[in-house]
Design a protein around this motif. Structure first.
Motif, PDB file in Angstrom:
ATOM      1  N   GLU A 260       0.832  -1.208   0.000  1.00 13.18           N
ATOM      2  CA  GLU A 260       0.000   0.000   0.000  1.00 13.18           C
ATOM      3  C   GLU A 260       0.865   1.256   0.000  1.00 13.18           C
ATOM      4  N   LEU A 261       1.939   1.244   0.800  1.00 14.69           N
ATOM      5  CA  LEU A 261       2.821   2.402   0.843  1.00 14.69           C
ATOM      6  C   LEU A 261       3.567   2.571  -0.474  1.00 14.69           C
ATOM      7  N   ALA A 262       4.013   1.456  -1.057  1.00 12.64           N
ATOM      8  CA  ALA A 262       4.703   1.514  -2.349  1.00 12.64           C
ATOM      9  C   ALA A 262       3.776   2.065  -3.426  1.00 12.64           C
ATOM     10  N   LYS A 263       2.522   1.636  -3.401  1.00 12.94           N
ATOM     11  CA  LYS A 263       1.557   2.123  -4.382  1.00 12.94           C
ATOM     12  C   LYS A 263       1.372   3.641  -4.253  1.00 12.94           C
ATOM     13  N   ALA A 264       1.223   4.117  -3.027  1.00 16.11           N
ATOM     14  CA  ALA A 264       1.035   5.557  -2.803  1.00 16.11           C
ATOM     15  C   ALA A 264       2.235   6.344  -3.314  1.00 16.11           C
ATOM     16  N   LYS A 265       3.415   5.820  -3.090  1.00 21.25           N
ATOM     17  CA  LYS A 265       4.621   6.540  -3.505  1.00 21.25           C
ATOM     18  C   LYS A 265       4.807   6.535  -5.026  1.00 21.25           C
ATOM     19  N   VAL A 266       4.487   5.394  -5.708  1.00 21.44           N
ATOM     20  CA  VAL A 266       4.645   5.387  -7.171  1.00 21.44           C
ATOM     21  C   VAL A 266       3.568   6.244  -7.823  1.00 21.44           C
ATOM     22  N   GLU A 267       2.387   6.300  -7.210  1.00 19.61           N
ATOM     23  CA  GLU A 267       1.335   7.174  -7.743  1.00 19.61           C
ATOM     24  C   GLU A 267       1.772   8.641  -7.692  1.00 19.61           C
ATOM     25  N   ALA A 268       2.574   8.985  -6.715  1.00 18.23           N
ATOM     26  CA  ALA A 268       3.000  10.377  -6.536  1.00 18.23           C
ATOM     27  C   ALA A 268       4.217  10.742  -7.380  1.00 18.23           C
ATOM     28  N   LEU A 269       4.825   9.753  -8.030  1.00 14.09           N
ATOM     29  CA  LEU A 269       6.034  10.032  -8.817  1.00 14.09           C
ATOM     30  C   LEU A 269       5.709  10.871 -10.049  1.00 14.09           C
ATOM     31  N   ASP A 270       6.474  11.935 -10.262  1.00 11.61           N
ATOM     32  CA  ASP A 270       6.321  12.755 -11.475  1.00 11.61           C
ATOM     33  C   ASP A 270       7.193  12.227 -12.607  1.00 11.61           C
ATOM     34  N   THR A 271       8.367  11.714 -12.238  1.00 12.01           N
ATOM     35  CA  THR A 271       9.312  11.217 -13.244  1.00 12.01           C
ATOM     36  C   THR A 271       9.518   9.731 -13.036  1.00 12.01           C
TER      37      THR A 271
ATOM     38  N   THR B 131      11.431   6.843 -13.550  1.00 16.09           N
ATOM     39  CA  THR B 131      12.756   6.327 -13.893  1.00 16.09           C
ATOM     40  C   THR B 131      13.121   5.194 -12.953  1.00 16.09           C
ATOM     41  N   THR B 132      14.059   4.381 -13.384  1.00 18.29           N
ATOM     42  CA  THR B 132      14.536   3.284 -12.547  1.00 18.29           C
ATOM     43  C   THR B 132      15.121   3.820 -11.242  1.00 18.29           C
ATOM     44  N   GLU B 133      15.859   4.936 -11.333  1.00 16.82           N
ATOM     45  CA  GLU B 133      16.482   5.520 -10.139  1.00 16.82           C
ATOM     46  C   GLU B 133      15.416   5.953  -9.134  1.00 16.82           C
ATOM     47  N   ASN B 134      14.373   6.628  -9.615  1.00 20.20           N
ATOM     48  CA  ASN B 134      13.314   7.087  -8.707  1.00 20.20           C
ATOM     49  C   ASN B 134      12.563   5.913  -8.088  1.00 20.20           C
ATOM     50  N   LEU B 135      12.348   4.864  -8.870  1.00 22.22           N
ATOM     51  CA  LEU B 135      11.661   3.678  -8.348  1.00 22.22           C
ATOM     52  C   LEU B 135      12.528   2.963  -7.312  1.00 22.22           C
ATOM     53  N   HIS B 136      13.825   2.950  -7.539  1.00 14.06           N
ATOM     54  CA  HIS B 136      14.737   2.376  -6.542  1.00 14.06           C
ATOM     55  C   HIS B 136      14.636   3.147  -5.223  1.00 14.06           C
ATOM     56  N   THR B 137      14.542   4.487  -5.345  1.00 12.12           N
ATOM     57  CA  THR B 137      14.400   5.320  -4.147  1.00 12.12           C
ATOM     58  C   THR B 137      13.088   5.036  -3.431  1.00 12.12           C
ATOM     59  N   VAL B 138      11.997   4.849  -4.211  1.00  6.78           N
ATOM     60  CA  VAL B 138      10.698   4.522  -3.614  1.00  6.78           C
ATOM     61  C   VAL B 138      10.792   3.262  -2.761  1.00  6.78           C
ATOM     62  N   ILE B 139      11.396   2.224  -3.311  1.00  4.84           N
ATOM     63  CA  ILE B 139      11.495   0.949  -2.585  1.00  4.84           C
ATOM     64  C   ILE B 139      12.352   1.122  -1.340  1.00  4.84           C
ATOM     65  N   ALA B 140      13.454   1.848  -1.473  1.00  7.28           N
ATOM     66  CA  ALA B 140      14.322   2.078  -0.317  1.00  7.28           C
ATOM     67  C   ALA B 140      13.589   2.871   0.771  1.00  7.28           C
ATOM     68  N   ASP B 141      12.788   3.855   0.332  1.00 10.59           N
ATOM     69  CA  ASP B 141      12.038   4.662   1.310  1.00 10.59           C
ATOM     70  C   ASP B 141      10.996   3.816   2.048  1.00 10.59           C
ATOM     71  N   VAL B 142      10.330   2.925   1.337  1.00 11.30           N
ATOM     72  CA  VAL B 142       9.347   2.039   1.976  1.00 11.30           C
ATOM     73  C   VAL B 142      10.044   1.171   3.022  1.00 11.30           C
ATOM     74  N   CYS B 143      11.201   0.612   2.648  1.00 10.26           N
ATOM     75  CA  CYS B 143      11.965  -0.217   3.603  1.00 10.26           C
ATOM     76  C   CYS B 143      12.329   0.591   4.846  1.00 10.26           C
ATOM     77  N   SER B 144      12.771   1.821   4.607  1.00  8.64           N
ATOM     78  CA  SER B 144      13.205   2.663   5.727  1.00  8.64           C
ATOM     79  C   SER B 144      12.035   3.041   6.630  1.00  8.64           C
ATOM     80  N   GLU B 145      10.936   3.479   6.032  1.00  9.19           N
ATOM     81  CA  GLU B 145       9.793   3.943   6.832  1.00  9.19           C
ATOM     82  C   GLU B 145       9.162   2.815   7.634  1.00  9.19           C
TER      83      GLU B 145
END
Length: 473
Positions: free
Chosen positions: A392-403, A405-419
């Protein structure tokens, strides 16, 4: 002198591995020397030759990329020329009519074998002399070549060195049958003379034909080509390669997902070598190939090695080259690539993991086609209620992505792990199953980037629905 080689298959079956290797060696030698390569269809066997086999041979040559400079020539369209030469030999008393019936010849052969002699046509046998005397005007006959009775035939073979046959071992072969059709050994000679063939590359099963053919060249005062007789290809069990060893038709290898470059690289090494080098580009094959380097020894076909080579070419070739051949498999599996990422991008991401284009097509399916069910084992292990919060958190974060890219998606996954204070596996694996439907794939961030934002969100929703249903049971 311009080198001119030929590949001359009989269209009684598909283009098989041994024939493809012969074609490759002939083609490479022509290219290496700046010469010409001829394709000739030897279809004088009217009962067994088929249009289907002709089409399959040409399709196989085209798929392999073995282009020809002349042809395809067809022997059945050259009967007038063969008959012209038969008449010439008859006029010069180098050929003659034989009226001996088949039944008589069979009896004489049985007598010869019973006496421990080599079965052969003997023009001086009393019963054959009798059969050829006092015959009716309308009696059926064939035409035989008058083979020399003295001396021997000697030729230098590129592969086997000096080969000698005594003429006393050779009989007067038929050059035109009773029905008027010319025979293989005769047609081959006339074709090679007319087409200016300088080197004949063929299988070792033709060695016994060579002295008979050389004597016909001599009778016609024609230049004799040079010969290279290649050893047979064996299965990995040491037996002659056959259908029980797997695919033997070239187009079967296409169907099973091999790249033509991989098959060519494998075939060139089945009897030829350049030091310990295993991988050759076409340019290297052309530059390095020598007929003298063909081995006398039989070669064993090893499917595992071919698979290894195929994986190498899928990984290392230009994606555009792989895509050209992968598209055929995508079409065969009814996977449309119109609504999805560029096939070349998918190949760069997934190709390294695949040994064949069949595997690659199947592993590419989820980039282009949605699915309604997840791989059972992967879903059971990773799409559990405990994964719901991360998805659910990953979905919310990818929905909010403007760009996207693989780099941004990697950051999304890392942020979910961290949070959520979770390890990468606790987030990445549920996401992988959600997005691909299966438990294995390349890096999930790169996969998500190619799958696309809308599909990723839709598939995460499907995974969350699966988890909710599982929790309710």
């Amino acid at each position: 002198m311009t080198v001119k080689t030929r590949f001359a298959p009989s269209p009684t079956g598909f283009l098989h591995v041994g024939g493809a290797r012969t074609a490759l060696y002939s083609w490479l030698y022509a290219k290496h020397t700046g010469g010409e390569f001829v394709l000739r269809i030897e279809d004088t066997d009217l009962e067994r030759s088929t249009q289907e086999a002709i089409d399959a041979i040409i399709e196989g040559m085209e798929w392999l990329g073995l282009d020809w400079d002349e042809g395809p020539y067809y022997q059945t369209k050259r009967f007038d020329r063969y008959n012209e030469v038969v008449d010439q030999l008859m006029a010069e008393d180098k050929a003659y009519k034989c009226y001996a019936p088949k039944e008589l010849l069979d009896e004489i052969r049985e007598e010869q074998m019973a006496a421990g002699l080599k079965p052969r046509y003997d023009a001086n046998h009393p019963r054959i002399i009798e059969a050829n005397s006092n015959v009716a005007d309308d009696a059926p006959f064939c035409i035989r070549f008058r083979n020399p009775k003295e001396g021997s035939v000697v030729f230098e073979d590129y592969v086997r060195g000096r080969i000698e046959f005594s003429n006393s071992e050779l009989d007067d072969l038929i050059i035109r049958r009773t029905d008027g059709s010319p025979t293989y050994n005769f047609c081959v000679v006339i074709d090679d003379i007319d087409m200016g063939i300088t080197q004949v590359v063929r299988g070792e099963d033709h060695i016994n034909n060579t002295p008979r053919q050389i004597n016909i060249y001599k009778a016609l005062n024609a230049k004799i080509p040079e010969f290279a007789h290649c050893s047979m290809i064996l299965g990995d069990d040491g037996a002659k390669l056959s259908k029980r060893h797997g695919a033997v038709s070239v187009m079967q290898y296409r169907d099973e997902g091999y790249l033509p470059q991989a098959l060519l690289n494998y075939l060139v090494r089945l009897g030829w070598s350049h030091g310990d080098q295993e991988i050759f580009s076409m340019e290297e094959m052309i530059e390095l190939f020598r007929l003298e380097s063909i081995s006398k020894s039989a070669s064993a076909f090893n499917t595992d090695k071919l698979l290894w080579l195929n994986n190498h070419y899928i990984k290392s070739s230009e994606p555009e080259y792989v895509a050209k051949y992968l598209q055929w498999h995508m079409d065969a599996k009814e996977i449309s690539v119109e609504n999805g990422p560029a096939l070349t991008d998918v190949i760069q991401l997934v190709g390294e993991r695949c040994n064949t284009l069949v595997e690659l097509a199947e592993q590419s399916r989820y980039f282009y086609q949605d699915f309604e069910e997840f791989e059972a084992g992967a879903a059971k292990k990773h799409l559990r209620p405990v994964a719901k919060e991360a998805l659910e958190l990953a979905k919310a974060k990818v929905e909010a992505l403007d760009t996207w890219t693989t780099e941004n998606l990697h950051t999304v996954i890392a942020d979910v792990c961290s949070e959520l204070e979770l390890g990468m596996g606790k987030v990445g694996m549920p996401l992988r199953v959600a997005v691909t439907g299966q438990g294995q794939s390349p890096s999930v961030d790169a996969v998500m980037q190619l799958v696309g934002k809308d599909r990723v969100i839709k598939r995460i929703d499907l995974a969350l629905e699966y988890i909710n249903q599982r929790a309710a049971q």
